[in-house]
Enzyme design. Structure first.
Site, PDB file in Angstrom:
ATOM      1  N   GLY A  80       0.830  -1.196   0.000  1.00  0.00           N
ATOM      2  CA  GLY A  80       0.000   0.000   0.000  1.00  0.00           C
ATOM      3  C   GLY A  80       0.866   1.247   0.000  1.00  0.00           C
ATOM      4  O   GLY A  80       2.032   1.203   0.412  1.00  0.00           O
TER       5      GLY A  80
ATOM      6  N   GLN B 127       3.093   9.993   1.200  1.00  0.00           N
ATOM      7  CA  GLN B 127       4.360   9.268   1.268  1.00  0.00           C
ATOM      8  C   GLN B 127       5.263   9.560   0.071  1.00  0.00           C
ATOM      9  O   GLN B 127       6.450   9.238   0.093  1.00  0.00           O
ATOM     10  CB  GLN B 127       4.119   7.753   1.333  1.00  0.00           C
TER      11      GLN B 127
ATOM     12  N   CYS C 144       6.061   0.055   7.532  1.00  0.00           N
ATOM     13  CA  CYS C 144       5.640   1.119   6.626  1.00  0.00           C
ATOM     14  C   CYS C 144       6.821   1.522   5.755  1.00  0.00           C
ATOM     15  O   CYS C 144       7.941   1.606   6.247  1.00  0.00           O
ATOM     16  CB  CYS C 144       5.159   2.306   7.460  1.00  0.00           C
ATOM     17  N   LEU C 145       6.541   1.776   4.477  1.00  0.00           N
ATOM     18  CA  LEU C 145       7.617   2.194   3.566  1.00  0.00           C
ATOM     19  C   LEU C 145       8.260   3.496   4.020  1.00  0.00           C
ATOM     20  O   LEU C 145       9.378   3.793   3.638  1.00  0.00           O
ATOM     21  CB  LEU C 145       7.065   2.362   2.144  1.00  0.00           C
TER      22      LEU C 145
ATOM     23  N   HIS D 214      -4.377   1.722   7.736  1.00  0.00           N
ATOM     24  CA  HIS D 214      -3.012   2.272   7.773  1.00  0.00           C
ATOM     25  C   HIS D 214      -2.864   3.396   6.746  1.00  0.00           C
ATOM     26  O   HIS D 214      -2.323   4.460   7.051  1.00  0.00           O
ATOM     27  CB  HIS D 214      -2.032   1.119   7.510  1.00  0.00           C
ATOM     28  N   GLU D 215      -3.373   3.162   5.517  1.00  0.00           N
ATOM     29  CA  GLU D 215      -3.225   4.186   4.458  1.00  0.00           C
ATOM     30  C   GLU D 215      -4.092   5.409   4.758  1.00  0.00           C
ATOM     31  O   GLU D 215      -3.671   6.541   4.517  1.00  0.00           O
ATOM     32  CB  GLU D 215      -3.585   3.626   3.079  1.00  0.00           C
TER      33      GLU D 215
ATOM     34  N   HIS E 133      -2.419   7.641   7.024  1.00  0.00           N
ATOM     35  CA  HIS E 133      -1.428   8.498   6.355  1.00  0.00           C
ATOM     36  C   HIS E 133      -2.086   9.803   5.895  1.00  0.00           C
ATOM     37  O   HIS E 133      -1.463  10.862   5.922  1.00  0.00           O
ATOM     38  CB  HIS E 133      -0.829   7.797   5.137  1.00  0.00           C
TER      39      HIS E 133
END
Ligand code: NI
Length: 180
Positions: A46, A51, A93-94, A135-136, A139
């Site tokens: 995702g 991000q 997380c990225l 989670h997204e 963000h």
């Protein structure tokens, strides 16, 4: 289609609440496709627009890496309208290098969003897909999974990160393998 640069904590763009998208056009669709390529290349399951430094309410998710693209979601202005139950999931997380933690989330969610084709959709999800959606969408509120763990764990991570930055290890550091 270019790969986009993934911003890492403590980059301030990750703390900003993202703007609602008011126009769904070809330019936005192109940007979303670049997000998708960036997510697959990372690799991650995702990615949210903040991000990649774009503070707008767009997320992409594909939790099925065996069949990339088959269940790909490209969601604009996503909103959680219902939640049920709870689940503990180990998240990474990225945008958060070298760290994972168990986070408590709703087990099932109902999400409403728009697609690049200007259709309004509802998505019912559970387990990993439900976790990824939450989670997204976090963000988009300027929230990271490390904001949902205990203060002491977060402080330990901040300390580790400071040391990594000081020792010049931050740029080289990889994110863990489970990446949302
Ligand atoms: Ni993330």
């Amino acid at each position: 289609m270019a790969l986009l640069k993934i911003r890492k904590f403590p980059d301030p763009v990750l703390k900003e609440p993202a703007r609602l998208v008011e126009n769904i056009d070809g330019k936005l669709a192109g940007f979303i496709d670049s997000m998708v390529q960036t997510m697959y290349a990372a690799p991650g399951v995702g990615l949210a627009a903040p991000q990649v430094g774009e503070s707008s309410r767009v997320i992409v998710i594909d939790v099925e890496h065996e069949n990339p693209g088959k269940h790909l979601l490209k969601l604009i202005n996503p909103e959680i309208v219902e939640t049920h139950g709870s689940i503990l999931w180990e998240e990474g997380c990225l945008s958060v290098v070298d760290f994972t933690a168990d986070v408590k989330r709703a087990k099932e969610v109902l999400v409403r969003a728009w697609t690049p084709e200007q259709e309004e959709v509802e998505i019912e999800a559970d387990d990993l897909l439900a976790v990824a959606l939450q989670h997204e969408i976090d963000h988009l509120e300027g929230k990271l999974f490390i904001d949902r763990i205990s203060r002491i764990k977060r402080e330990l991570y901040r300390r580790k990160l400071k040391k990594m930055i000081r020792d010049g290890e931050f740029e080289k550091a990889k994110s863990p393998s489970v990446l949302i």
